[in-house]
Write a protein that holds these residues in place. Structure first.
Motif, PDB file in Angstrom:
ATOM      1  N   UNK A   1      30.077  -6.738   5.351  1.00 22.43           N
ATOM      2  CA  UNK A   1      28.798  -7.382   5.661  1.00 22.43           C
ATOM      3  C   UNK A   1      27.838  -6.434   6.384  1.00 22.43           C
ATOM      4  N   UNK A   2      28.324  -5.215   6.687  1.00 23.27           N
ATOM      5  CA  UNK A   2      27.467  -4.194   7.306  1.00 23.27           C
ATOM      6  C   UNK A   2      26.885  -3.251   6.256  1.00 23.27           C
ATOM      7  N   UNK A   3      26.849  -3.712   5.011  1.00 19.73           N
ATOM      8  CA  UNK A   3      26.467  -2.836   3.896  1.00 19.73           C
ATOM      9  C   UNK A   3      25.122  -2.149   4.133  1.00 19.73           C
ATOM     10  N   UNK A   4      24.153  -2.883   4.671  1.00 20.72           N
ATOM     11  CA  UNK A   4      22.831  -2.291   4.888  1.00 20.72           C
ATOM     12  C   UNK A   4      22.878  -1.142   5.881  1.00 20.72           C
ATOM     13  N   UNK A   5      23.780  -1.227   6.853  1.00 19.10           N
ATOM     14  CA  UNK A   5      23.917  -0.150   7.845  1.00 19.10           C
ATOM     15  C   UNK A   5      24.812   0.972   7.332  1.00 19.10           C
ATOM     16  N   UNK A   6      25.779   0.614   6.475  1.00 23.66           N
ATOM     17  CA  UNK A   6      26.652   1.636   5.893  1.00 23.66           C
ATOM     18  C   UNK A   6      25.839   2.604   5.028  1.00 23.66           C
ATOM     19  N   UNK A   7      24.814   2.076   4.365  1.00 25.96           N
ATOM     20  CA  UNK A   7      23.988   2.928   3.499  1.00 25.96           C
ATOM     21  C   UNK A   7      23.214   3.968   4.306  1.00 25.96           C
ATOM     22  N   UNK A   8      22.964   3.671   5.584  1.00 22.54           N
ATOM     23  CA  UNK A   8      22.145   4.578   6.401  1.00 22.54           C
ATOM     24  C   UNK A   8      22.980   5.571   7.201  1.00 22.54           C
ATOM     25  N   UNK A   9      24.278   5.612   6.942  1.00 19.26           N
ATOM     26  CA  UNK A   9      25.135   6.571   7.636  1.00 19.26           C
ATOM     27  C   UNK A   9      24.825   7.998   7.198  1.00 19.26           C
TER      28      UNK A   9
ATOM     29  N   UNK B   1      23.652  -3.820  17.142  1.00 21.94           N
ATOM     30  CA  UNK B   1      23.438  -2.392  16.895  1.00 21.94           C
ATOM     31  C   UNK B   1      22.474  -2.205  15.734  1.00 21.94           C
ATOM     32  N   UNK B   2      21.553  -1.275  15.903  1.00 25.52           N
ATOM     33  CA  UNK B   2      20.601  -0.972  14.835  1.00 25.52           C
ATOM     34  C   UNK B   2      21.215  -0.070  13.777  1.00 25.52           C
ATOM     35  N   UNK B   3      22.151   0.747  14.191  1.00 27.40           N
ATOM     36  CA  UNK B   3      22.808   1.652  13.256  1.00 27.40           C
ATOM     37  C   UNK B   3      24.255   1.881  13.690  1.00 27.40           C
ATOM     38  N   UNK B   4      25.005   2.467  12.789  1.00 29.65           N
ATOM     39  CA  UNK B   4      26.415   2.743  13.061  1.00 29.65           C
ATOM     40  C   UNK B   4      26.542   4.087  13.762  1.00 29.65           C
ATOM     41  N   UNK B   5      27.181   4.078  14.925  1.00 33.09           N
ATOM     42  CA  UNK B   5      27.407   5.312  15.674  1.00 33.09           C
ATOM     43  C   UNK B   5      28.754   5.914  15.289  1.00 33.09           C
ATOM     44  N   UNK B   6      28.914   7.199  15.602  1.00 34.19           N
ATOM     45  CA  UNK B   6      30.173   7.889  15.298  1.00 34.19           C
ATOM     46  C   UNK B   6      31.350   7.265  16.031  1.00 34.19           C
ATOM     47  N   UNK B   7      31.127   6.856  17.266  1.00 30.98           N
ATOM     48  CA  UNK B   7      32.205   6.232  18.045  1.00 30.98           C
ATOM     49  C   UNK B   7      32.640   4.918  17.402  1.00 30.98           C
ATOM     50  N   UNK B   8      31.700   4.214  16.759  1.00 28.28           N
ATOM     51  CA  UNK B   8      32.045   2.975  16.058  1.00 28.28           C
ATOM     52  C   UNK B   8      33.020   3.259  14.919  1.00 28.28           C
TER      53      UNK B   8
END
Length: 729
Positions: A515-523, A481-488
């Motif tokens: 370990x998803x820190x980089x994607x968490x920042x883009x939420x 996944x490139x980013x975290x979705x709401x369903x995730x």
């Protein structure tokens, strides 16, 4: 030579059919040949000692009994009433032996023996004299089944106080003296007549028959014959295919169980039913083989193909109550099916559940296929105090069977199958979503201990599945996944909530999501708001749960263990903190004493820690478990950093230590370093992290993993199932 090969190919069906007919004739001949023998056994005594007791008498018998601490005297008085359940290993009872002693005489006893249906097959009055110690009662009963249960009733008439009957220290809970339970069983011997087939010959010819049928089917399939139509089965939706496989194997399993019981317990096989079973087994194996060829490149499809028959075999071959703590988990599921979500131990359950016993395979089908109006209820004070959310799925069949007035054991097995179904569905989807490590998860799902827990009413069933799903979902979010979705967010927090409410000791597993820190920042802000909302929902659920715990009760056996073994959580914590080295000593001593047990009970020691795995399955599975990530897996083009691997190893070891520490508080006597109560199965949710960390960037073996791993898994579980059947026979 070519002419010979050509003729063989031309007449292959003729040769196969002739061989099939010959093997069928041999099987039918063997089914009509039985060896008759006289067998003897003593209730609760091993075979060797039973033989000695059977053929000894007088002073010799008295010396044997008095020198063995296993045998004890029970003093009898006038008017005493004794009742005892007796299981036989023969088809009929010729004699019943009882060992009774008196000094003065002037005593006699009324003895009656009833079969399982309550029919009296023997009744007589026995005069007890000083010069005798063993009394042989001539029963000469009709034919029954092996392992049938009989009821022995004794009433004492005596004018003196020197009358005694011998017992042995084997507790099955069935001996009652004046309606009070006794820890021993009466020393009673059975001499009976038994019959047996030449089982090895029948099994040998049956395997040849199955092989020949498979050969015919394969030849016809290759020749584009009528069998080729089986390909139509693989064009339907996969869910429909697996439903058909489930129902087909379930019917085949029940039919095979019926044939096996006729073979082993009744020694009265119906040849036609036996041959039908052989043909259906061969047809099912053929269908699975063709399906495997079709599905060989899809790990999830192969998982569904194999886990259904293996899982159903575990479901029916491991008898009810033979999974650790399953009776208390079943009681909780039954309580949940009554829409009672509190944490009490008292549940009103149908009396037939307590009266009907499934002691061996011969008891399964009669217990399942009967009706119950559920009007006769008994208070059963044995429901565990785990969260009801763990039992919702298994409670559904119990509710439906109660509405339809079906047997409680029908609901029991349906509840087991429901938990197995949830495991299969989630396991199938795990193998669909993970970017790598598919074969690692595949092998992990076939851990015999994991399958046992997943098909049972155990609280482990849902917890193990959720933890494994959480790890798989992390891999999907990290690498696919490139980013975290709401369903995730909703899915992950739902899993956190279940673990938090049910077994929070496994919460550190969710540390992998850091370990998803980089994607968490883009939420987005909305996604952060949903996170907060989900946290509030979890804590609200926790608060509601605490309200349900107001009248919480613990089961009596747990209370007794705590009292008898001096278990005190606060005192044990003080002991460990009294010296900084105590915690270190605790881990060292625990691992030194228990590590071997953890290794064995992680995959084996099935049942109530009573069925050890054979060496082939034990070493074969461990070899496959650790060999698969190293030899047959790779992270491919996914950047799986060393720091990520170290974090997975740290989390797994951290949970490992937490489990041991928690049980040291809750289950270990005060002042003891060695932690009690921990079993290898408690580490099932986290060991997978270690295996994922072992996956190299490129796989070391170029061989086809699908064929190698599948064949090894089949043979491992074939031997495991043999272990299980031998134990419960």
């Amino acid at each position: 030579m070519k002419n010979i090969v050509g003729k063989i190919k031309r007449y292959k069906y003729f040769f196969c059919i002739m061989l099939l007919i010959i093997t069928q004739v041999f099987v039918c001949v063997e089914l009509n040949k039985k060896q008759i023998e006289t067998v003897s056994s003593y209730n609760g005594i091993d075979e060797g000692t039973s033989q000695i007791l059977t053929y000894s008498d007088g002073n010799d018998l008295k010396n044997i009994i008095e020198k063995n601490d296993v045998f004890q005297k029970i003093s009898l008085q006038d008017g005493d009433k004794l009742s005892q359940k007796i299981w036989i290993n023969s088809l009929s009872i010729n004699q019943l032996q009882m060992i009774i002693q008196t000094v003065q005489g002037d005593s006699f006893i009324d003895v009656s023996l009833k079969d399982e249906k309550g029919k009296q097959i023997y009744s007589d009055t026995i005069n007890i004299v000083p010069e005798k110690i063993k009394y042989n009662l001539n029963i000469e009963s009709n034919r029954y089944s092996k392992c049938d249960r009989f009821s022995l009733d004794v009433k004492v008439h005596s004018n003196n106080d020197d009358l005694s009957i011998y017992s042995c220290t084997y507790h099955d809970g069935s001996l009652k003296i004046n309606n009070e339970s006794n820890d021993n069983v009466l020393l009673t011997g059975i001499i009976g007549t038994n019959e047996r087939y030449e089982s090895k010959k029948i099994a040998f010819f049956s395997m040849i028959e199955i092989f020949v049928i498979l050969l015919i089917l394969c030849c016809n399939y290759k020749d584009q014959g009528v069998v080729k139509k089986i390909d139509e089965l693989f064009k339907i939706k996969k869910v429909n295919f697996y439903i058909i496989e489930w129902l087909a194997f379930l019917g085949l399993l029940l039919l095979t169980l019926k044939v096996f019981c006729s073979w082993y317990y009744e020694v009265l096989i119906n040849p036609i039913l036996f041959l039908i079973d052989i043909y259906l087994i061969a047809l099912f194996i053929f269908a699975i083989f063709i399906a495997f060829i079709k599905f060989k490149d899809n790990v999830a499809y192969i998982f569904g193909l194999f886990i259904i028959p293996i899982g159903l075999c575990f479901t029916f071959l491991i008898l009810p109550g033979s999974v650790p703590d399953e009776p208390v988990h079943f009681a909780k599921a039954y309580l949940t099916s009554q829409f009672n979500f509190s944490f009490i131990r008292d549940v009103k359950i149908t009396t037939k559940y307590l009266v009907t016993e499934i002691r061996n395979y011969n008891d399964i089908l009669p217990a399942i296929f009967q009706f119950d109006n559920y009007k006769s209820l008994t208070l059963y004070q044995n429901a565990c105090s785990y969260h009801f959310i763990l039992y919702i799925f298994s409670a559904i069949p119990l509710f439906i069977t109660r509405i339809l007035h079906l047997s409680v054991y029908f609901g029991f097995y349906c509840g087991r199958m429901m938990n197995l179904l949830i495991f299969i569905i989630i396991g199938y989807n795990i193998l669909k979503i993970i970017p790598f490590g598919k074969w690692v998860f595949f092998v992990y799902f076939f851990n015999p201990m994991l399958i046992q827990q997943e098909m049972s009413f155990s609280s482990d069933s849902l917890i193990n599945t959720i933890c494994l799903l959480a790890i798989a979902y992390f891999l999907k979010m990290k690498f696919n996944s490139d980013k975290i979705e709401t369903i995730d967010i909703i899915i992950v927090f739902t899993m956190i909530g279940i673990v938090f409410l049910a077994k929070y000791i496994y919460l550190p597993i969710f540390g992998i999501y850091f370990l998803l820190f980089d994607k968490l920042k883009r939420m987005t802000i909305n996604q952060y708001a949903i996170c907060i909302l989900m946290v509030l929902l979890i804590f609200t659920s926790y608060y509601c749960t605490s309200l349900l715990k107001v009248n919480a009760q613990t089961i009596e056996s747990l209370d007794n263990y705590v009292k008898v073994n001096n278990v005190n959580q606060s005192a044990q914590i003080k002991f460990l903190l009294s010296n900084p080295k105590n915690v270190f000593y605790m881990y060292v001593e625990t691992l030194n004493n228990k590590f071997d047990f953890y290794v064995k009970s992680f995959i084996g020691m099935l049942g109530v820690l009573a069925i050890p795995l054979n060496r082939v399955s034990f070493y074969g599975y461990y070899g496959l478990l650790f060999g698969t990530p190293i030899l047959f897996e790779e992270t491919k083009n996914k950047k799986f950093k060393l720091s990520n691997r170290i974090w997975l190893v740290f989390l797994s070891l951290f949970v490992f230590m937490l489990v041991i520490l928690g049980m040291n508080f809750q289950w270990t006597p005060v002042g003891k370093y060695v932690t009690e109560g921990v079993q290898g199965r408690y580490f099932i949710p986290v060991v997978i992290l270690l295996l994922i960390a072992l996956i190299p960037p490129k796989k070391l073996s170029k061989k086809r993993a699908n064929f190698i791993i599948s064949i090894i898994i089949i043979f491992i579980h074939l031997f495991v199932l043999i272990n299980i059947v031998r134990y419960f026979m």
